[in-house]
Every structure is written in C-alpha cells, then in structure tokens.
Design an enzyme around this catalytic site. Structure first.
Site, mmCIF file in Angstrom:
data_model
loop_
_atom_site.group_PDB
_atom_site.id
_atom_site.type_symbol
_atom_site.label_atom_id
_atom_site.label_comp_id
_atom_site.label_asym_id
_atom_site.label_seq_id
_atom_site.Cartn_x
_atom_site.Cartn_y
_atom_site.Cartn_z
ATOM 1 C CB CYS A 1 9.952 -2.463 2.296
ATOM 2 S SG CYS A 1 11.301 -2.029 3.408
ATOM 3 C CG HIS B 1 6.893 -1.327 7.554
ATOM 4 N ND1 HIS B 1 6.503 -2.068 6.454
ATOM 5 C CD2 HIS B 1 8.139 -0.843 7.245
ATOM 6 C CE1 HIS B 1 7.468 -2.041 5.546
ATOM 7 N NE2 HIS B 1 8.475 -1.293 5.997
ATOM 8 C CD GLU B 2 8.994 2.625 9.075
ATOM 9 O OE1 GLU B 2 10.206 2.348 8.994
ATOM 10 O OE2 GLU B 2 8.222 2.581 8.096
ATOM 11 C CG HIS C 1 12.616 -1.565 8.770
ATOM 12 N ND1 HIS C 1 13.154 -2.501 7.914
ATOM 13 C CD2 HIS C 1 11.693 -0.896 8.040
ATOM 14 C CE1 HIS C 1 12.577 -2.404 6.721
ATOM 15 N NE2 HIS C 1 11.671 -1.435 6.768
HETATM 16 C C1 FHF Z 1 6.515 2.997 2.636
HETATM 17 N N1 FHF Z 1 5.236 3.625 0.721
HETATM 18 O O1 FHF Z 1 6.415 4.127 2.997
HETATM 19 C C2 FHF Z 1 5.805 2.481 1.402
HETATM 20 C C3 FHF Z 1 6.673 1.683 0.449
HETATM 21 C C4 FHF Z 1 3.225 0.269 5.812
HETATM 22 O O2 FHF Z 1 10.343 1.202 6.473
HETATM 23 O O3 FHF Z 1 3.271 3.551 1.785
HETATM 24 O O4 FHF Z 1 10.096 0.815 3.859
HETATM 25 F F1 FHF Z 1 4.027 7.827 -0.073
HETATM 26 C C5 FHF Z 1 9.787 2.049 5.769
HETATM 27 C C6 FHF Z 1 0.591 7.911 0.974
HETATM 28 C C7 FHF Z 1 0.380 6.567 1.174
HETATM 29 C C8 FHF Z 1 1.828 8.338 0.541
HETATM 30 C C9 FHF Z 1 1.384 5.642 0.945
HETATM 31 C C10 FHF Z 1 4.549 0.968 5.921
HETATM 32 C C11 FHF Z 1 5.235 1.178 4.609
HETATM 33 C C12 FHF Z 1 6.585 1.825 4.798
HETATM 34 C C13 FHF Z 1 8.667 2.710 3.761
HETATM 35 N N2 FHF Z 1 3.699 5.239 0.290
HETATM 36 C C14 FHF Z 1 4.007 4.092 0.998
HETATM 37 C C15 FHF Z 1 2.832 7.422 0.318
HETATM 38 C C16 FHF Z 1 2.631 6.086 0.523
HETATM 39 C C17 FHF Z 1 7.309 2.051 3.475
HETATM 40 N N3 FHF Z 1 9.548 1.846 4.479
HETATM 41 C C18 FHF Z 1 5.816 1.102 -0.677
HETATM 42 C C19 FHF Z 1 7.803 2.492 -0.133
HETATM 43 ZN ZN ZN Z 2 10.395 -0.758 5.245
#
Ligand code: FHF
Ligand code: ZN
Length: 187
Positions: free
Chosen positions: A114, A157-158, A161
């Site tokens: 996250c 996940h969103e 939040h």
């Molecule tokens: C991410 N990053 O986006 C994670 C975190 C399962 O509320 O997954 O906290 F950048 C939102 C391709 C594949 C390109 C994966 C939901 C995760 C949501 C953000 N990165 C990725 C990418 C990723 C959280 N978040 C590890 C930062």
């Molecule tokens: Zn998150």
C-alpha cells in the site's frame, strides 16, 4: 501534481474513517481531484517520471490516502497480456459500491502492499474473486461493471480505503500463508 509527499501513512486517523459520498454529478473540484489521482498513477508507472519524482509504482489510489475523506477512487491497471488488450482497467469512480461478489475467493500470490504503508506486511489478503461494482463517472453517469481476478482485487483494496479498512486487516496474524481450499491464487 500529486507526489508521495501528499500521501498520508498508516497511523493517520483519516485512513480509518468511513469517507463521505460525493455529490453527483461530481463538482468541478472533485473531477479535478479524480484527474490528478489518475495522473499520479500514470506517472508512478512511467519509469522516467517515477524516478524523477520518486514515486512508488501504484495501480490504485483512494482520496482518503490524500487526507481527503471522500468516496473517490482511481484505478489504472494496464493490460499486461498483449493477447488480451481489454484485461486492464483505467477509471476514476465516484461513490463506488460493490453490488455483489462471487463466493469464490482470490488473493495475490505476492500478497499486497500500500502506498500508505512503508513496510512489508507478509501474508495472503483473501478477497472475492469477482465483483459487480456500480459507480458514477466524472460526467455523473451511473456505470455498472463486472471485474475479475487482478482488477477485482485492486478495486476491493481501494473500496476498503474509503471504508477505513487497510489490507493487513484481512491477514491472519497466526497463519498468514494458510489458505482455505478453492481460493484462487493470482500470480
Ligand atoms: C499499489 N503497487 O498500487 C501497490 C503498492 C492490490 O490504495 O501493485 O495503496 F505499479 C492503493 C504493475 C503491477 C505496476 C503492480 C492493490 C494495491 C494498491 C496502491 N504496483 C502495485 C505496479 C504495481 C497499491 N494503494 C505496493 C504500492
Ligand atoms: Zn492502499
């Protein structure tokens, strides 16, 4: 422009609030916020911009992570498989709502992270494998979509939040890597 400095971290009380619904159609301010959230996700996935701006790569962002307690989320999952160009999702959702979900469950094989959590929390985050979500778009049109697998995990996940829920709330402390039969592991 949104950068990592705008993102609040665990321990901040806003992350534990139930965010407020936004007026529909969204106000000009809320439309702009949604666009900025999407721009952050795109920048964070652009290797050049991410390095310049010190952004951690993200596929989703919820307004409460910016200390804005509103029911607005952005998701930007590019289709990784060129055989299936429709497999990604790139949308800003106002007042998203899970209308129904599958009995089947799924989790990411790598666990979750996250943008608001600066540590690794190991363990499977078991969620619904498929969901039907309603939301309003920036024009105020009501939309309804079915999502599965990775897209469904990100949107859950969103939506967590905006309900004050963190991914690690779902991890079993004693047995973080024990799965019930039939849980789909997404690699
Ligand atoms: C991410 N990053 O986006 C994670 C975190 C399962 O509320 O997954 O906290 F950048 C939102 C391709 C594949 C390109 C994966 C939901 C995760 C949501 C953000 N990165 C990725 C990418 C990723 C959280 N978040 C590890 C930062
Ligand atoms: Zn998150």
């Amino acid at each position: 422009m949104i950068t990592m400095d705008d993102i609040i971290r665990e321990g901040h009380p806003t992350l534990r609030e139930v965010a407020k619904e936004v007026p529909i159609p969204p106000t000009e301010e809320d439309v702009k916020l949604g666009e900025e959230m999407m721009e952050f996700l795109k920048n964070s996935q652009d290797p050049v911009k991410a390095e310049e701006l010190h952004l951690r790569g993200g596929v989703g962002l919820a307004a409460p992570q910016l200390d804005i307690s509103k029911r607005i989320i952005a998701v930007h999952v590019p289709s990784l498989d060129p055989e299936k160009p429709d497999s990604g999702i790139s949308t800003v959702m106002y007042n998203p709502k899970i209308l129904s979900h599958s009995v089947q469950q799924a989790c990411l094989g790598e666990g979750e992270g996250c943008l608001s959590v600066d540590r690794e929390v190991p363990g499977y985050v078991v969620r619904a494998a498929r969901i039907t979500v309603s939301y309003y778009d920036a024009e105020g049109n009501k939309q309804k979509i079915r999502l599965k697998n990775y897209n469904a995990i990100v949107v859950q996940h969103e939506i967590d939040h905006i309900n004050g829920v963190m991914f690690y709330d779902h991890i079993d402390e004693k047995t973080p890597f024990t799965l019930d039969d039939g849980v789909l592991v997404i690699e």
